[in-house]
Motif scaffolding. Structure first.
Motif, PDB file in Angstrom:
ATOM      1  N   MET A   2       0.843  -1.195   0.000  1.00 14.61           N
ATOM      2  CA  MET A   2       0.000   0.000   0.000  1.00 14.61           C
ATOM      3  C   MET A   2       0.877   1.243   0.000  1.00 14.61           C
ATOM      4  N   SER A   3       0.357   2.291  -0.639  1.00 14.69           N
ATOM      5  CA  SER A   3       1.016   3.591  -0.570  1.00 14.69           C
ATOM      6  C   SER A   3      -0.062   4.663  -0.601  1.00 14.69           C
ATOM      7  N   ARG A  20      -3.321   3.733  -2.820  1.00 16.51           N
ATOM      8  CA  ARG A  20      -3.078   2.714  -3.845  1.00 16.51           C
ATOM      9  C   ARG A  20      -2.698   1.426  -3.122  1.00 16.51           C
ATOM     10  N   ALA A  21      -3.399   0.323  -3.457  1.00 15.25           N
ATOM     11  CA  ALA A  21      -3.134  -0.948  -2.788  1.00 15.25           C
ATOM     12  C   ALA A  21      -3.188  -2.090  -3.794  1.00 15.25           C
ATOM     13  N   LYS A  22      -2.294  -3.056  -3.611  1.00  8.34           N
ATOM     14  CA  LYS A  22      -2.265  -4.235  -4.475  1.00  8.34           C
ATOM     15  C   LYS A  22      -3.445  -5.149  -4.162  1.00  8.34           C
ATOM     16  N   PRO A  71      -8.809  -9.431  -5.263  1.00  9.72           N
ATOM     17  CA  PRO A  71      -7.576  -9.982  -5.852  1.00  9.72           C
ATOM     18  C   PRO A  71      -7.403  -9.612  -7.323  1.00  9.72           C
ATOM     19  N   ASP A  72      -6.160  -9.733  -7.774  1.00  8.59           N
ATOM     20  CA  ASP A  72      -5.793  -9.633  -9.189  1.00  8.59           C
ATOM     21  C   ASP A  72      -5.839  -8.231  -9.790  1.00  8.59           C
ATOM     22  N   GLU A  73      -6.110  -7.190  -9.008  1.00  4.35           N
ATOM     23  CA  GLU A  73      -6.097  -5.840  -9.562  1.00  4.35           C
ATOM     24  C   GLU A  73      -5.829  -4.848  -8.448  1.00  4.35           C
ATOM     25  N   GLU A  74      -4.947  -3.893  -8.711  1.00  3.73           N
ATOM     26  CA  GLU A  74      -4.717  -2.874  -7.688  1.00  3.73           C
ATOM     27  C   GLU A  74      -5.944  -1.980  -7.587  1.00  3.73           C
TER      28      GLU A  74
END
Length: 101
Positions: A2-3, A20-22, A71-74
């Motif tokens: 995360m940022s 922004r997070a994975k 899952p699978d997308e930021e």
């Protein structure tokens, strides 16, 4: 995973920031000292409901939650908070002064 980028700070402790997070990341469980408005720009996450691009989640000081990025997308969100977050975990509380949320 995360940022965040702070965009604006108000005179009374308000903040506007981008998060922004994975995919698959769980945001630390937290409550609020005021309102938190989250606009999903990209990706999606879920709490009790699923939030997708264009959706807005409003969480007041009576809400504790732990958003989980799908899952699978930021996921990228624009977030406004009218006061500091109240993190539940000790690690998140210790990191809070450094991340400024």
């Amino acid at each position: 995973g995360m940022s965040n980028a702070r965009l604006w700070d108000g005179a009374n402790g308000e903040h506007l920031w981008l998060l922004r997070a994975k995919g698959g990341i769980a945001v630390p469980e937290h409550g609020h000292t005021g309102d938190e408005w989250t606009l999903v720009l990209n990706g999606s996450y879920h709490t009790d409901s699923r939030f997708m691009p264009g959706d807005i989640e409003v969480a007041g000081d009576d809400i504790d939650h732990q958003p989980v990025i799908d899952p699978d997308e930021e996921c990228i969100c624009l977030v406004f908070t009218s006061g500091p977050l109240k993190f539940k975990s000790v690690a998140a509380k210790l990191a809070q002064p450094f991340i400024g949320l």
